[in-house]
Design an enzyme around this catalytic site. Structure first.
Site, PDB file in Angstrom:
ATOM      1  N   ASP A 166      -7.365   8.570 -25.599  1.00 50.78           N
ATOM      2  CA  ASP A 166      -7.073   7.941 -24.308  1.00 50.78           C
ATOM      3  C   ASP A 166      -8.231   7.107 -23.795  1.00 50.78           C
ATOM      4  O   ASP A 166      -8.700   7.265 -22.676  1.00 50.78           O
ATOM      5  CB  ASP A 166      -6.750   9.058 -23.295  1.00 50.78           C
ATOM      6  CG  ASP A 166      -6.297   8.497 -21.961  1.00 50.78           C
ATOM      7  OD1 ASP A 166      -6.734   9.036 -20.924  1.00 50.78           O
ATOM      8  OD2 ASP A 166      -5.542   7.505 -21.951  1.00 50.78           O
ATOM      9  N   GLU A 414     -10.563  18.117 -28.434  1.00 51.17           N
ATOM     10  CA  GLU A 414      -9.132  18.469 -28.433  1.00 51.17           C
ATOM     11  C   GLU A 414      -8.475  18.329 -29.804  1.00 51.17           C
ATOM     12  O   GLU A 414      -7.426  17.710 -29.955  1.00 51.17           O
ATOM     13  CB  GLU A 414      -8.392  17.596 -27.413  1.00 51.17           C
ATOM     14  CG  GLU A 414      -8.842  17.836 -26.006  1.00 51.17           C
ATOM     15  CD  GLU A 414      -8.107  16.956 -24.996  1.00 51.17           C
ATOM     16  OE1 GLU A 414      -7.518  15.944 -25.392  1.00 51.17           O
ATOM     17  OE2 GLU A 414      -8.129  17.291 -23.794  1.00 51.17           O
ATOM     18  N   TYR A 470      -5.165  21.211 -17.626  1.00 51.92           N
ATOM     19  CA  TYR A 470      -4.589  20.266 -16.672  1.00 51.92           C
ATOM     20  C   TYR A 470      -3.391  20.795 -15.883  1.00 51.92           C
ATOM     21  O   TYR A 470      -2.457  20.035 -15.597  1.00 51.92           O
ATOM     22  CB  TYR A 470      -4.229  18.970 -17.382  1.00 51.92           C
ATOM     23  CG  TYR A 470      -5.438  18.122 -17.694  1.00 51.92           C
ATOM     24  CD1 TYR A 470      -6.151  18.280 -18.868  1.00 51.92           C
ATOM     25  CD2 TYR A 470      -5.900  17.189 -16.772  1.00 51.92           C
ATOM     26  CE1 TYR A 470      -7.272  17.525 -19.147  1.00 51.92           C
ATOM     27  CE2 TYR A 470      -7.026  16.412 -17.041  1.00 51.92           C
ATOM     28  CZ  TYR A 470      -7.708  16.596 -18.230  1.00 51.92           C
ATOM     29  OH  TYR A 470      -8.823  15.841 -18.504  1.00 51.92           O
ATOM     30  N   GLU A 508     -12.847  19.668 -18.962  1.00 54.49           N
ATOM     31  CA  GLU A 508     -11.935  18.656 -18.411  1.00 54.49           C
ATOM     32  C   GLU A 508     -10.930  19.317 -17.483  1.00 54.49           C
ATOM     33  O   GLU A 508     -10.362  20.345 -17.858  1.00 54.49           O
ATOM     34  CB  GLU A 508     -11.162  17.902 -19.512  1.00 54.49           C
ATOM     35  CG  GLU A 508     -11.941  16.839 -20.217  1.00 54.49           C
ATOM     36  CD  GLU A 508     -11.068  16.025 -21.168  1.00 54.49           C
ATOM     37  OE1 GLU A 508      -9.871  15.834 -20.871  1.00 54.49           O
ATOM     38  OE2 GLU A 508     -11.578  15.613 -22.226  1.00 54.49           O
TER      39      GLU A 508
HETATM   40  C1  LIG Z   1      -4.285  16.863 -21.714  1.00 59.85           C
HETATM   41  C2  LIG Z   1      -5.273  15.906 -22.306  1.00 59.85           C
HETATM   42  C3  LIG Z   1      -6.084  15.204 -21.250  1.00 59.85           C
HETATM   43  C4  LIG Z   1      -6.952  14.132 -21.885  1.00 59.85           C
HETATM   44  N1  LIG Z   1      -8.084  14.726 -22.580  1.00 59.85           N
HETATM   45  C5  LIG Z   1      -8.895  13.765 -23.348  1.00 59.85           C
HETATM   46  C6  LIG Z   1      -9.317  12.570 -22.473  1.00 59.85           C
HETATM   47  O1  LIG Z   1      -9.895  11.578 -23.278  1.00 59.85           O
HETATM   48  C7  LIG Z   1      -8.129  11.983 -21.695  1.00 59.85           C
HETATM   49  O2  LIG Z   1      -8.528  10.906 -20.893  1.00 59.85           O
HETATM   50  C8  LIG Z   1      -7.475  13.109 -20.871  1.00 59.85           C
HETATM   51  C9  LIG Z   1      -6.354  12.519 -19.985  1.00 59.85           C
HETATM   52  O3  LIG Z   1      -5.237  12.335 -20.464  1.00 59.85           O
HETATM   53  O4  LIG Z   1      -6.683  12.211 -18.801  1.00 59.85           O
END
Ligand SMILES: CCC[C@@H]1NC[C@@H](O)[C@H](O)[C@H]1C(=O)O
Length: 599
Positions: A166, A414, A470, A508
Site C-alpha cells: 500500500d 505482514e 485494525y 500499526e
Molecule cells: C490491514 C493492513 C493495513 C496496512 N498495513 C500495511 C501498510 O503499508 C498499509 O498502509 C496499511 C493500510 O492499509 O493502511
C-alpha cells in the site's frame, strides 16, 4: 551481499563528491537502449532531478505510471591527481534495479531499490577528462522480488505496476549518487558492540581493510577530547565515566580508525557512535538496562514533488514533529531509509525498527487488487524471492549495524504466517540472519490482522512481537468499534494466558482521516473518529503490561496506488502529507508527553 557499505566521507585520504542535480533521463519502453547505444548517452533527454522519483514531475498519466526500462546519464570529471586512488560510484538507492555503464563499459548490476551499492570504475574512467555514467534502470514489480507485486500488460500494450503493498511504486534514483576517491588499500567495514555501566563503558570494535591488519584506533568525546585508544584489527576501548547514548538524550562519540603500513597511515575512517546496549528481557525492551516504552510511528519516505526521494528538509521537519509530539521511536516501514535518517535519529536519541522491503508477501487488503487465493509461500517464485530477501537483509544489517538508534530488525511486513509453507521459509530466514548483527539486536516481523495468536504458525521466530491491528477501521468500524475493542482484548487475553514471554509492540493501528472533516458525534473519516479510535487502542494498551509500545499508522499521509478506498493516497496520517497536524496529533502529544520515558 555488498562487500562494504561505509557512508562516504572526505578526509586526508578520501574524497566524496555528490553528483546530485539534473541528469539526462529517457524512458525505454521497447527495452532497446543498449542496442541504440544509450550506454554512452542519448539524445533528446528529459532533464531529471537526482535524488528524486521521476513519477510526480510529469503532467501525463503514461509518464507518471510508467513501468519498464528507463535510463539516466551524467557527465563527470576525474582530475589527474586522483590517479593513485580507487574511483567508485556509490548509488544510495536505484529503484528497483540498475545496470551501470561508464564510458560505455558495463560495470555491474544491482537488484533492490532501497539499499546502496558501489561500482568500482577505476579502470573505466579517463583521468583528467570528462567521463559519462549511464544507468539502465527498471521499476517492474514481481512476486520473486522485493517489494512484491505483479506487472500487468494492458490491452494497449503498456505495462502497469500492480503492487501487493500500500505505497506508490515511486521509482528512480531516489537517493544521492556519490563519486568517491579512496586509497586502493582501504578500510571497508567496521563493527562495534558495547558493555555499559554507570561508571564505565567498553566499546568492542572490529575493523576490516582490503590489506594489512595494523590499525590505530581512537575514541573522542563531543569536545574532541580523546578518551580511549587501542590498536589492532579488533580490540576494546574502555571509557571511564562515559556519557551514554540514551533515548531522547543522545550523546555521540567519534571513533577513528587509521590503517597503518610501514609506520605510515594510508587510510582513515571516522564515524559517530553511541555507547549503549539493547536487550529484550521477558516482556521488557531495555536500553542501557532500563525499560523503554516505545511511542512513535510507522513512516514512509514520501513527499510531494520528489515522491520517495530522500529530502533533508522533510526529514528535519519529521524529526521535529516526532520530538514535538513526544515520540521516541519509529519503524522504517517498509524499507530501509536513507542513511541520513539514521544519522538524524542517532543525534536525536530516537529508536528505529529497521525494516527490509519484504512487503506484499501476501496480497495485503490495501492493494485492492484481489487477493492471492493461495499461500504466498506456495508460489513457484519462493526460491528466487528468498535469495533476494536474505541478500537485502544482509545489506540492511551491514549498512545500519553501527547506528545507536537501531533497536531491532524487521525482516518482513505482514507476511503470510498462517499457512504451513510459511514455516520453512521463516525457519530459514531466521537461521540465516542469526549471526549478521554483531550486537544480536532483536529480529522480528509485523503480524497482520489475519495472523492472530490463534492463527499464526510462526510465533516461534520473532524476538519481540509487532502487531498490526485494525479493529475500528478494516473491521468492526464506526458504531461497531466497541465490538472491535472486545475482539482486541480477547486476542490480548490469549497472549496474556499463553507462556509467551516477549514484548508486544503495536506497530500499526489507525483510521483514514480527511483533514478538516468534522462531525459531532463522530463519523468515519472525521478527525473526531481518528481520535476515538486512538483512544480505544490506548485504553487497551494500558490494560496489558506486556504491551511495550504504540506506533500508530502513519506519521503522515502518503501516496498509494489509485483505488476505491484511497482518497489520493492513504490518509491514516496523524499529520497531513505537507506535515501539518490533524486533531489526533494534539491528542497523542497530550498522552505521550505525560508518559515517563520508561513507562
Ligand atoms: C490491514 C493492513 C493495513 C496496512 N498495513 C500495511 C501498510 O503499508 C498499509 O498502509 C496499511 C493500510 O492499509 O493502511
Amino acid at each position: 551481499m555488498e562487500k562494504g557499505l561505509l557512508y562516504p566521507v572526505t578526509n586526508k585520504f578520501r574524497q566524496d563528491q555528490k553528483l546530485d542535480g539534473l541528469w539526462d533521463f529517457k524512458f525505454d519502453p521497447s527495452a532497446e537502449g543498449e542496442k541504440k547505444g544509450w550506454t554512452t548517452g542519448f539524445g533528446d533527454p528529459i532533464k531529471m532531478p537526482v535524488p528524486a522519483s521521476f513519477n510526480d514531475f510529469f503532467t501525463d498519466k503514461d509518464s507518471r505510471e510508467y513501468t519498464g526500462d528507463f535510463w539516466y546519464a551524467k557527465k563527470f570529471f576525474v582530475p589527474d591527481y586522483m590517479k593513485d586512488k580507487m574511483i567508485e560510484l556509490r548509488f544510495g538507492a536505484a529503484t528497483h534495479r540498475a545496470t551501470v555503464y561508464v564510458n560505455g563499459q558495463e560495470i555491474r548490476s544491482h537488484e533492490g531499490g532501497f539499499l546502496p551499492f558501489t561500482a568500482d570504475i577505476t579502470t573505466a574512467i579517463k583521468l583528467g577528462e570528462e567521463n559519462i555514467v549511464t544507468l539502465k534502470m527498471n521499476n517492474e514489480l514481481h512476486r520473486d522480488a522485493l517489494p512484491a507485486g505483479d506487472t500487468a500488460i494492458l490491452k494497449n500494450g503498456k505495462k502497469m505496476s500492480k503492487p501487493f503493498f500500500d505505497f506508490y511504486n515511486y521509482s528512480g534514483l531516489n537517493r544521492s549518487v556519490h563519486l568517491m576517491a579512496i586509497p586502493k588499500e582501504n578500510i571497508y567495514d567496521y563493527s562495534t558492540t558495547y558493555d555499559v555501566s554507570e561508571n564505565q563503558a567498553t566499546v568492542h570494535y572490529d575493523v576490516k581493510a582490503t590489506a594489512g591488519s595494523n590499525f590505530m584506533v581512537s575514541l573522542a568525546d563531543e569536545d574532541g577530547q580523546i578518551v580511549a585508544t587501542s590498536e589492532g584489527q579488533s580490540g576494546d576501548l574502555v571509557v571511564e565515566n562515559p556519557t551514554l547514548w540514551q533515548v531522547r538524550d543522545a550523546y555521540l562519540y567519534t571513533i577513528k580508525f587509521e590503517l597503518v603500513e610501514n609506520g605510515q597511515t594510508v587510510d582513515e575512517y571516522s564515524d559517530e557512535i553511541g555507547l549503549r546496549t539493547i536487550e529484550v528481557k521477558g516482556h521488557q525492551i531495555l536500553v542501557n538496562h532500563k525499560s523503554v516504552y516505545l511511542r512513535g510511528f510507522g513512516r514512509h519516505e514520501d513527499s510531494i514533488y520528489a515522491g520517495r526521494a530522500f529530502d533533508l528538509n522533510v526529514e528535519r521537519r519529521d524529526m521535529n514533529l516526532m520530538k514535538w509530539i513526544g515520540a521516541n521511536s519509529f519503524r522504517s516501514s517498509h524499507y530501509p531509509y536513507d542513511e541520513q535518517v539514521y544519522k538524524f535519529a542517532d543525534r536525536e536519541g530516537i529508536l528505529i525498527i529497521d525494516e527490509v522491503p519484504a512487503v506484499g508477501f501476501k496480497m495485503a487488503a490495501a492493494s485492492f487488487l484481489g487477493g492471492l487465493n493461495q499461500s504466498f509461500f506456495d508460489g513457484d517464485w519462493v526460491d528466487e524471492l528468498y535469495k533476494k530477501h536474505i541478500d537485502q537483509v544482509k545489506d540492511m544489517i551491514q549498512r545500519d549495524k553501527n547506528h545507536p538508534s537501531v533497536l531491532a530488525w524487521s525482516l518482513c511486513n505482514e507476511p503470510d504466517t498462517s499457512t504451513d509453507s510459511a514455516v520453512p521459509y521463516f525457519t530459514k530466514l531466521f537461521n540465516d540472519s542469526k549471526e549478521l548483527d554483531p550486537e544480536k539486536r532483536p529480529r522480528t516481523f509485523t503480524l497482520n490482522e489475519d495472523d492472530t495468536f490463534e492463527a499464526s504458525k510462526c510465533l516461534q521466530f520473532p524476538d519481540l512481537y509487532l502487531l498490526n491491528r485494525y479493529p475500528g477501521w478494516y473491521h468492526k468500524w464506526g458504531y461497531e468499534i466497541s465490538d472491535g475493542e472486545a475482539g482486541l482484548r480477547a486476542e490480548l487475553d490469549e497472549w496474556k494466558n499463553s507462556d509467551i514471554d516477549k514484548p508486544i509492540v503495536f506497530s500499526e493501528y489507525g483510521a483514514d482521516t480527511e483533514p478538516g472533516l468534522h462531525k459531532l458525534p463522530s463519523i468515519m473519516w472525521s478527525e473526531e473518529y481518528q481520535i476515538e479510535l486512538l483512544d480505544m487502542f490506548d485504553r487497551v494498551f494500558d490494560s496489558y503490561d506486556f504491551v511495550r509500545g504504540e506506533q500508530p499508522w502513519n506519521l503522515a499521509d502518503f501516496q498509494t496506488v489509485e483505488g476505491n478506498m484511497r482518497v489520493n493516497g492513504n490518509k491514516k496520517g496523524i499529520f497531513t502529507r505537507d506535515r501539518q497536524p490533524k486533531a489526533a496529533a494534539f491528542f497523542l502529544k497530550k498522552r505521550w508527553t505525560s508518559l515517563p520515558l520508561d513507562y
